[in-house]
Write a protein that holds these residues in place. Sequence first.
Motif, PDB file in Angstrom:
ATOM      1  N   LEU A   1       0.829  -1.210   0.000  1.00 16.97           N
ATOM      2  CA  LEU A   1       0.000   0.000   0.000  1.00 16.97           C
ATOM      3  C   LEU A   1       0.861   1.257   0.000  1.00 16.97           C
ATOM      4  CD1 LEU A   1      -2.784  -1.063   2.537  1.00 16.97           C
ATOM      5  CD2 LEU A   1      -3.006  -0.847   0.064  1.00 16.97           C
ATOM      6  N   ASN A   2       1.965   1.201   0.703  1.00 19.53           N
ATOM      7  CA  ASN A   2       2.857   2.374   0.743  1.00 19.53           C
ATOM      8  C   ASN A   2       3.435   2.647  -0.643  1.00 19.53           C
ATOM      9  OD1 ASN A   2       4.293   4.472   1.964  1.00 19.53           O
ATOM     10  ND2 ASN A   2       6.090   3.166   2.227  1.00 19.53           N
ATOM     11  N   ASN A   3       3.841   1.557  -1.358  1.00 21.97           N
ATOM     12  CA  ASN A   3       4.364   1.749  -2.720  1.00 21.97           C
ATOM     13  C   ASN A   3       3.277   2.278  -3.654  1.00 21.97           C
ATOM     14  OD1 ASN A   3       6.908   0.885  -1.999  1.00 21.97           O
ATOM     15  ND2 ASN A   3       6.546  -1.241  -2.619  1.00 21.97           N
ATOM     16  N   ALA A   4       2.051   1.759  -3.484  1.00 23.59           N
ATOM     17  CA  ALA A   4       0.959   2.228  -4.330  1.00 23.59           C
ATOM     18  C   ALA A   4       0.697   3.726  -4.122  1.00 23.59           C
ATOM     19  CB  ALA A   4      -0.302   1.411  -4.047  1.00 23.59           C
ATOM     20  N   LEU A   5       0.752   4.175  -2.871  1.00 21.41           N
ATOM     21  CA  LEU A   5       0.545   5.603  -2.601  1.00 21.41           C
ATOM     22  C   LEU A   5       1.688   6.451  -3.158  1.00 21.41           C
ATOM     23  CD1 LEU A   5      -0.848   5.438   1.042  1.00 21.41           C
ATOM     24  CD2 LEU A   5      -2.044   6.303  -0.976  1.00 21.41           C
ATOM     25  N   LYS A   6       2.910   5.921  -3.138  1.00 19.32           N
ATOM     26  CA  LYS A   6       4.053   6.678  -3.628  1.00 19.32           C
ATOM     27  C   LYS A   6       3.944   6.957  -5.120  1.00 19.32           C
ATOM     28  CE  LYS A   6       7.558   5.142  -0.299  1.00 19.32           C
ATOM     29  NZ  LYS A   6       8.822   4.370  -0.160  1.00 19.32           N
ATOM     30  N   PHE A   7       3.564   5.920  -5.883  1.00 20.60           N
ATOM     31  CA  PHE A   7       3.660   5.999  -7.336  1.00 20.60           C
ATOM     32  C   PHE A   7       2.320   6.225  -8.030  1.00 20.60           C
ATOM     33  CE2 PHE A   7       7.021   2.976  -5.910  1.00 20.60           C
ATOM     34  CZ  PHE A   7       8.072   3.865  -6.025  1.00 20.60           C
ATOM     35  N   THR A   8       1.289   6.619  -7.279  1.00 18.25           N
ATOM     36  CA  THR A   8      -0.015   6.913  -7.873  1.00 18.25           C
ATOM     37  C   THR A   8      -0.340   8.377  -7.623  1.00 18.25           C
ATOM     38  OG1 THR A   8      -0.736   4.651  -7.416  1.00 18.25           O
ATOM     39  CG2 THR A   8      -2.443   6.256  -7.957  1.00 18.25           C
ATOM     40  N   ASP A   9      -0.486   9.114  -8.681  1.00 19.02           N
ATOM     41  CA  ASP A   9      -0.779  10.547  -8.575  1.00 19.02           C
ATOM     42  C   ASP A   9      -2.248  10.874  -8.807  1.00 19.02           C
ATOM     43  OD1 ASP A   9       1.902  11.041  -8.089  1.00 19.02           O
ATOM     44  OD2 ASP A   9       2.365  11.220 -10.237  1.00 19.02           O
ATOM     45  N   TYR A  10      -2.953  10.000  -9.487  1.00 26.16           N
ATOM     46  CA  TYR A  10      -4.387  10.230  -9.730  1.00 26.16           C
ATOM     47  C   TYR A  10      -5.036   8.871  -9.917  1.00 26.16           C
ATOM     48  CZ  TYR A  10      -2.880   9.441 -14.541  1.00 26.16           C
ATOM     49  OH  TYR A  10      -2.325   8.898 -15.665  1.00 26.16           O
ATOM     50  N   GLY A  11      -6.362   8.871  -9.775  1.00 28.31           N
ATOM     51  CA  GLY A  11      -7.090   7.619  -9.939  1.00 28.31           C
ATOM     52  C   GLY A  11      -7.452   6.996  -8.615  1.00 28.31           C
ATOM     53  N   LYS A  12      -7.194   5.710  -8.451  1.00 25.23           N
ATOM     54  CA  LYS A  12      -7.639   5.009  -7.255  1.00 25.23           C
ATOM     55  C   LYS A  12      -6.662   3.899  -6.888  1.00 25.23           C
ATOM     56  CE  LYS A  12     -10.582   1.838  -9.908  1.00 25.23           C
ATOM     57  NZ  LYS A  12     -11.942   1.297 -10.083  1.00 25.23           N
ATOM     58  N   ILE A  13      -6.762   3.514  -5.637  1.00 24.87           N
ATOM     59  CA  ILE A  13      -6.015   2.368  -5.090  1.00 24.87           C
ATOM     60  C   ILE A  13      -7.043   1.440  -4.447  1.00 24.87           C
ATOM     61  CG2 ILE A  13      -4.283   1.604  -3.441  1.00 24.87           C
ATOM     62  CD1 ILE A  13      -2.976   4.344  -3.702  1.00 24.87           C
ATOM     63  N   THR A  14      -6.986   0.172  -4.833  1.00 23.28           N
ATOM     64  CA  THR A  14      -8.004  -0.774  -4.372  1.00 23.28           C
ATOM     65  C   THR A  14      -7.318  -1.968  -3.723  1.00 23.28           C
ATOM     66  OG1 THR A  14      -9.381  -0.146  -6.251  1.00 23.28           O
ATOM     67  CG2 THR A  14     -10.003  -2.141  -5.044  1.00 23.28           C
ATOM     68  N   LEU A  15      -7.834  -2.342  -2.556  1.00 25.01           N
ATOM     69  CA  LEU A  15      -7.380  -3.553  -1.866  1.00 25.01           C
ATOM     70  C   LEU A  15      -8.522  -4.557  -1.905  1.00 25.01           C
ATOM     71  CD1 LEU A  15      -5.482  -5.225  -0.096  1.00 25.01           C
ATOM     72  CD2 LEU A  15      -6.339  -3.965   1.898  1.00 25.01           C
ATOM     73  N   ARG A  16      -8.326  -5.682  -2.605  1.00 19.97           N
ATOM     74  CA  ARG A  16      -9.362  -6.706  -2.757  1.00 19.97           C
ATOM     75  C   ARG A  16      -8.951  -7.964  -1.993  1.00 19.97           C
ATOM     76  NH1 ARG A  16      -8.693  -4.394  -7.840  1.00 19.97           N
ATOM     77  NH2 ARG A  16     -10.571  -3.391  -8.708  1.00 19.97           N
ATOM     78  N   ILE A  17      -9.919  -8.530  -1.273  1.00 19.40           N
ATOM     79  CA  ILE A  17      -9.675  -9.766  -0.509  1.00 19.40           C
ATOM     80  C   ILE A  17     -10.832 -10.718  -0.782  1.00 19.40           C
ATOM     81  CG2 ILE A  17      -9.365 -10.811   1.748  1.00 19.40           C
ATOM     82  CD1 ILE A  17      -8.863  -7.099   1.456  1.00 19.40           C
ATOM     83  N   LYS A  18     -10.486 -11.944  -1.147  1.00 24.20           N
ATOM     84  CA  LYS A  18     -11.500 -12.977  -1.357  1.00 24.20           C
ATOM     85  C   LYS A  18     -10.895 -14.338  -1.072  1.00 24.20           C
ATOM     86  CE  LYS A  18     -10.628 -13.445  -6.319  1.00 24.20           C
ATOM     87  NZ  LYS A  18     -11.229 -13.397  -7.681  1.00 24.20           N
ATOM     88  N   VAL A  19     -11.752 -15.360  -1.049  1.00 22.80           N
ATOM     89  CA  VAL A  19     -11.321 -16.736  -0.774  1.00 22.80           C
ATOM     90  C   VAL A  19     -11.112 -17.454  -2.111  1.00 22.80           C
ATOM     91  CG1 VAL A  19     -11.907 -18.932   0.301  1.00 22.80           C
ATOM     92  CG2 VAL A  19     -12.517 -16.780   1.429  1.00 22.80           C
TER      93      VAL A  19
END
Length: 887
Positions: free
Chosen positions: A526-544
């Motif tokens: 998540l930290n890397n995603a926040l560093k290299f994303t300037d616009y748009g969205k970040i999504t964390l998906r969890i499933k079985v």
Amino acid sequence: MNEAVLNAQNFFVGRQVLLKSLKLNAVPNVKISELVAGDATHEQLNVNLSDKAGNWSLPLSMRMKDYLYQKKVNLLYVQQAFPHKVMRLYDSSAGSEIPSTAIFQRLNDEASESRSADEDLWITDNNLLDSPFYLFTPLESHISSSGWLCLEVQALDLVDALRSESAGEFMLLDRRGQIIFTNAAKSTLVESLSALDLKHPFGLIGTGWLPDSLAIRKNLGYSGWQIVYAVDIKFLLPVLGWPLLSCLLLCIAIAIALHVLISRIDRRLITPSENRILALVETEAFTRAVLQVAPVALCVIRRADGQLVLENSLSEEWLGNGSELVHSSTGWIYRAFDDVGMRHSDEIQMADGRVLYVAFSPTRYNGQDVLICAFSDITSRKQIEIALDDARKSADQANEAKTLFLATMSHEIRTPLYGVIGTLELLARTELNDQQENYLNAIERSSNNLLQLICDVLDVSRIEAGQLQLVTDTFSLVELVEDLVQGYSGAAEAKGLQFFALIDSTVPEWLSGDVSRIRQILSNLLNNALKFTDYGKITLRIKVDSRDDERVVIHWQVSDTGKGIAHEQQSQLFEPFYQVEVAKNVVAGTGLGLSICKRLMHLMNGTIRLVSEPGLGSSFTLHLPLVQVMNSGRENHFGELYPSVIYVVSPLRELAECYCGWIRRWGARPYLGAPKADTMNYEGVGDGAVVLELHPAPVQHLLETAWAGQSVIAASHISMELSVEKPYWKANVNSLQSVFRALCKAQGKSKDTSPNAACVRSELKRGLRVLVVEDNPINQLILRDQLHEIGCTVELASDGLEALELWQEENFDLVLTDVNMPRMNGYELAVQLRAMNMTQPIIGATANALSDERERCLRAGMNHCLIKPFTLHALSNCLQDIKGVGQ
């Protein structure tokens, strides 16, 4: 021809026997009157002999006469006195003549030359071609006193008896070898008679390469005469052609069969045997050659006495006289033949210092049990092994020294860093202007980066040294995800990003695993995603992904719409200290985060995979097997909703579908989309329906303005002033628990009926009296201020001895002690306090982040261990279950 000879022999023998029987019937010295009176039924012929000899009577019955007639013989009596008188006793045919004088002359000659008086004589007149044949026999042995009884055979009868169509021409010879009678008077048989070998019954007649005739010679009865038959070869060939041809064909067939049989035997038996023998000889020669040129020493030891049977030149060179070999061979023989479970190899130390490795195996040689041994000189290998072992020990020592160095440096750096971070945290709670707050945030970020660098380097060191241990505990996946999202939601909002988590409703409530390592992996991603994303969205998906009884595979995915990673750099992305060009230009980093993530996933039997396209973003996917805990003994986070309709609306369909699954799990009836105007009265809703609005970004406006019923607004931040005329409940879109509580209030399940009441959270005032033991003055002040901030009373001590004195003088609710101090450290202090029957909690604080430090604290009697630098929130959570004396 044999049949003709047999018939001739039967003819002459039959006549001789007939004459003998007639001779035996003759009776001497009998009167005629007596003879007639004695036998009235038979005709008798009487021979009247001289006065000296008396009378002879020869009775002839009718049967005898008929027999003589059938045999075509005449019966004569010849008087002995000269001139001979002939009396014909019986004639089988008319016209018989009296024998010639030549007959009587030969009779006298034959009688005088005969060696026996009883010998029968065959006589004929050689001068006459058709002369009859006469067979004479004396009536008694004294020929002078008696006459001759004679059988006469006509020449024609004799020819009929001797002739045979299959026997060819014949000659009758007397005892002197002279021709008596023949039917080949004009043939060459008479001239070739001298060519016959008298010693052999068969013979060939002729002078050419092909004989003229085939002749056979046989004796006739007791007369001494011989019969010779001769058959022309030309007449035999047609008769014997087919038999000869058949015999020839049979011989050829037999020869072919024998040839085939011999060839088959040769091909199946002889040739393979020869080949096997040849191969055996060649194999033995090859084996001996291999033994001699083999680069190892080979020898064969006899089992019976342990002596050498065979060895190559290298064995002679290495083993010498073999004394060391004989000494060791007894144990090898026992291990190879008697104890098959033991290892068939050994190492021997030679007298010259060389080390030989021997491998042996039992076998047979020349009918004896032997042991074949192969020796290899492993002196160099042993030296290399010793050197490698020394190098390994040196490397282990260096690794331990490195680990100790890193641990020491971590401790030494964490101690002042705790003062920095703690002071900054306390400073942030004071009144600051905007410029000061910016400076403070910059210092906090730098301090946090420094702390993360220390933690990453220490983790890498522990992983390489194999000292990183997983701590399995029961945790809630929902709580873990909510904490992570809450921690990074402020940074995402500051960059204007949509940041949310999508937890599938089928995930288990409680899982078992190392939650701290899972949190570390997700935090890095998540930290890397926040560093290299300037616009748009970040999504964390969890499933079985899959289930197998209690084992479940959880699928984690962190995706962003950032800059992406080039394909040629993706293969090196998980290597330590590697940074892509984009990362170097954007923000400083160590390049250890992804390497640590990959290694931690391997330790937990999981996998990590990257999919990225430059300009489109990146997606990190984790597959981690965990254990589902059915009975955790803890209270569930969620209860049941009323089974009414809940309308779920959101600008992101994926987010709305995720919450529909959870609403269904909570017992309500979700409906994806807004209420329909034709089926629902917006102004007067009375069926308990609720509208849930999900905003992945700060709320700018409501999605359903016409709805008059209960509403729940779930967003990360509500920046607009909402109308109080419409009832609504606030919730955090990144917290399932917050949304669940808001839905409960909207349905009327909660006792709180004031939806617009502001909920102000106040700090928990602990009211605890704490004894702080710390040798660092700065850390003493930081700990004192942190504890004062959460409402605790603090007493300071510089080491363990001073703390023991204060504990005995005053009452404290707990002890918070550093573990590394002079004079008496925290471990010794805990042991002493527990020995004094202390029951209050003891909390250790250490800058050493190694995993065994926590275990050491617990073994010393401490209740908990805090790793420096720790935040005010972490300290408050650690003290939340401790009650003071007055509580």
